[in-house]
Design a protein around this motif. Sequence first.
Motif, short mmCIF file in Angstrom:
data_model
loop_
_atom_site.label_atom_id
_atom_site.label_comp_id
_atom_site.label_asym_id
_atom_site.label_seq_id
_atom_site.Cartn_x
_atom_site.Cartn_y
_atom_site.Cartn_z
N ALA A 1 -3.21 1.09 -5.72
CA ALA A 1 -4.09 2.10 -5.13
C ALA A 1 -5.45 2.01 -5.79
O ALA A 1 -5.55 1.85 -7.01
CB ALA A 1 -3.51 3.49 -5.33
N VAL A 2 -6.52 2.13 -5.01
CA VAL A 2 -7.87 2.07 -5.54
C VAL A 2 -8.16 3.30 -6.40
O VAL A 2 -8.74 3.20 -7.49
CB VAL A 2 -8.91 1.96 -4.40
CG1 VAL A 2 -10.33 2.05 -4.95
CG2 VAL A 2 -8.71 0.66 -3.64
N ASN A 3 -7.75 4.45 -5.92
CA ASN A 3 -8.04 5.72 -6.60
C ASN A 3 -6.73 6.45 -6.88
O ASN A 3 -6.04 6.87 -5.95
CB ASN A 3 -8.97 6.57 -5.73
CG ASN A 3 -9.46 7.81 -6.45
OD1 ASN A 3 -8.67 8.69 -6.80
ND2 ASN A 3 -10.76 7.90 -6.66
N ILE A 4 -6.38 6.59 -8.16
CA ILE A 4 -5.10 7.20 -8.53
C ILE A 4 -5.06 8.68 -8.15
O ILE A 4 -4.03 9.17 -7.65
CB ILE A 4 -4.84 7.02 -10.04
CG1 ILE A 4 -4.58 5.55 -10.36
CG2 ILE A 4 -3.65 7.86 -10.49
CD1 ILE A 4 -3.34 4.96 -9.74
N ALA A 5 -6.15 9.40 -8.36
CA ALA A 5 -6.15 10.84 -8.03
C ALA A 5 -5.92 11.04 -6.53
O ALA A 5 -5.18 11.95 -6.12
CB ALA A 5 -7.47 11.48 -8.46
N SER B 1 0.85 -1.18 0.00
CA SER B 1 0.00 0.00 0.00
C SER B 1 0.89 1.23 0.00
O SER B 1 2.06 1.18 0.39
CB SER B 1 -0.90 0.01 1.24
OG SER B 1 -0.14 0.30 2.41
N LEU B 2 0.35 2.36 -0.44
CA LEU B 2 1.12 3.59 -0.45
C LEU B 2 1.51 3.99 0.97
O LEU B 2 2.61 4.49 1.21
CB LEU B 2 0.33 4.71 -1.13
CG LEU B 2 1.05 6.05 -1.31
CD1 LEU B 2 2.40 5.87 -1.99
CD2 LEU B 2 0.18 7.02 -2.10
N ASP B 3 0.62 3.74 1.93
CA ASP B 3 0.94 4.04 3.33
C ASP B 3 2.18 3.28 3.78
O ASP B 3 3.06 3.82 4.46
CB ASP B 3 -0.23 3.67 4.24
CG ASP B 3 -1.40 4.64 4.11
OD1 ASP B 3 -1.17 5.80 3.70
OD2 ASP B 3 -2.53 4.23 4.41
N ASP B 4 2.27 1.99 3.39
CA ASP B 4 3.42 1.16 3.75
C ASP B 4 4.71 1.74 3.18
O ASP B 4 5.73 1.82 3.86
CB ASP B 4 3.24 -0.27 3.25
CG ASP B 4 2.15 -1.03 3.98
OD1 ASP B 4 1.84 -0.66 5.13
OD2 ASP B 4 1.60 -1.97 3.40
N VAL B 5 4.66 2.13 1.92
CA VAL B 5 5.85 2.65 1.25
C VAL B 5 6.31 3.96 1.88
O VAL B 5 7.50 4.17 2.16
CB VAL B 5 5.59 2.83 -0.25
CG1 VAL B 5 6.74 3.59 -0.92
CG2 VAL B 5 5.40 1.48 -0.93
N LEU B 6 5.37 4.86 2.12
CA LEU B 6 5.73 6.17 2.65
C LEU B 6 6.20 6.10 4.10
O LEU B 6 6.97 6.94 4.56
CB LEU B 6 4.54 7.13 2.54
CG LEU B 6 4.11 7.46 1.10
CD1 LEU B 6 2.88 8.36 1.12
CD2 LEU B 6 5.24 8.12 0.33
N ILE C 1 3.25 2.96 -8.71
CA ILE C 1 1.88 2.85 -8.23
C ILE C 1 0.95 2.50 -9.39
O ILE C 1 0.94 3.19 -10.42
CB ILE C 1 1.43 4.16 -7.57
CG1 ILE C 1 2.35 4.50 -6.39
CG2 ILE C 1 -0.02 4.07 -7.10
CD1 ILE C 1 2.05 5.86 -5.76
N LEU C 2 0.18 1.45 -9.23
CA LEU C 2 -0.76 0.98 -10.24
C LEU C 2 -2.16 0.97 -9.64
O LEU C 2 -2.33 0.78 -8.44
CB LEU C 2 -0.39 -0.44 -10.70
CG LEU C 2 1.04 -0.66 -11.17
CD1 LEU C 2 1.31 -2.15 -11.32
CD2 LEU C 2 1.28 0.05 -12.48
N GLN C 3 -3.15 1.14 -10.51
CA GLN C 3 -4.52 1.09 -10.01
C GLN C 3 -4.93 -0.35 -9.71
O GLN C 3 -4.56 -1.29 -10.43
CB GLN C 3 -5.48 1.72 -11.02
CG GLN C 3 -6.87 1.97 -10.43
CD GLN C 3 -7.75 2.78 -11.36
OE1 GLN C 3 -7.60 2.70 -12.56
NE2 GLN C 3 -8.67 3.55 -10.81
N THR C 4 -5.68 -0.53 -8.65
CA THR C 4 -6.06 -1.87 -8.22
C THR C 4 -6.94 -2.58 -9.25
O THR C 4 -6.73 -3.75 -9.58
CB THR C 4 -6.82 -1.79 -6.88
OG1 THR C 4 -5.98 -1.14 -5.92
CG2 THR C 4 -7.17 -3.18 -6.38
N ARG C 5 -7.94 -1.87 -9.81
CA ARG C 5 -8.96 -2.53 -10.63
C ARG C 5 -8.64 -2.54 -12.12
O ARG C 5 -8.98 -3.48 -12.82
CB ARG C 5 -10.31 -1.85 -10.42
CG ARG C 5 -10.90 -2.05 -9.04
CD ARG C 5 -12.23 -1.32 -8.91
NE ARG C 5 -13.18 -1.73 -9.94
CZ ARG C 5 -14.30 -1.08 -10.22
NH1 ARG C 5 -14.61 0.01 -9.54
NH2 ARG C 5 -15.11 -1.51 -11.16
#
Length: 256
Positions: free
Chosen positions: A165-169, A94-99, A136-140
């Motif tokens: 990530a679910v939502n790229i924006a 997840s982005l949280d994990d990376v950051l 980062i890639l979109q999940t769906r």
Amino acid sequence: MKTIARNHQKRRFTAGPSADPSAPVWLWGQHAVEAALANPKREILRQIASENAARRLGLSDVEILDPKAIDKLLPPGAVHQGLAIRVKPLEALSLDDVLASPHAPTRICVLDQLSDPHNLGAIFRSAAAFGIGAIILQTRHTPPITGVAAKSAAGAIETVAEVRAVNIARAIDQLGAEGFHTIGLAGEGDETIRNAISGAPKVAFVMGAEGSGLRPAVAKACATLARIPMQPGMESLNVSNAAAIAFYESMPSKES
């Protein structure tokens, strides 16, 4: 929206509604296989090789098959060089994990609905070459990373973090809040990539899908839109080529 990160191929690659991101996959080719075997996070389910490949690489604990038998296990046209392994996919972060990591990257790439596995693999390869820490890639709407992408990546999928990530924006907004200068690649960008990067301690490049480029909401989420200067008559580059140029330009120090 016209974008420099563009691919004129009409063929589209999608995961399909039944794709299971946790399903085992085949990886093939010397670089992809060796990198996966060297990755302690990889779970290897089956390892096969031709007699010549096993001898060439000094492999002993491997299932020996005729090259034609290996062909039958892999997608048509797979150039396996006599090597293939069946593996479980790496767990996406997840982005949280990376950051939150003590070794959090200062340069990241965000891909907005990229669907061609050759382009995806090539971008991973360029990311590894030029020190991009995560993609980062979109999940769906981005397919799982399988053998085609892994072969194009030449082992880089084992070393560059895959983030979903679910939502790229929203992911771009989060990166901005963490101090990243978010740069969308687009032909109508107000700045060149070099100028957009200048002085930014942390950079996130955002690139759109083949053909359609950045979606309006994603482009709006970026702090700035930047372009790659090109000769008259050429309006766009393949997304993987554009990525390589952007990554190179962002390197902290480059040989002249």
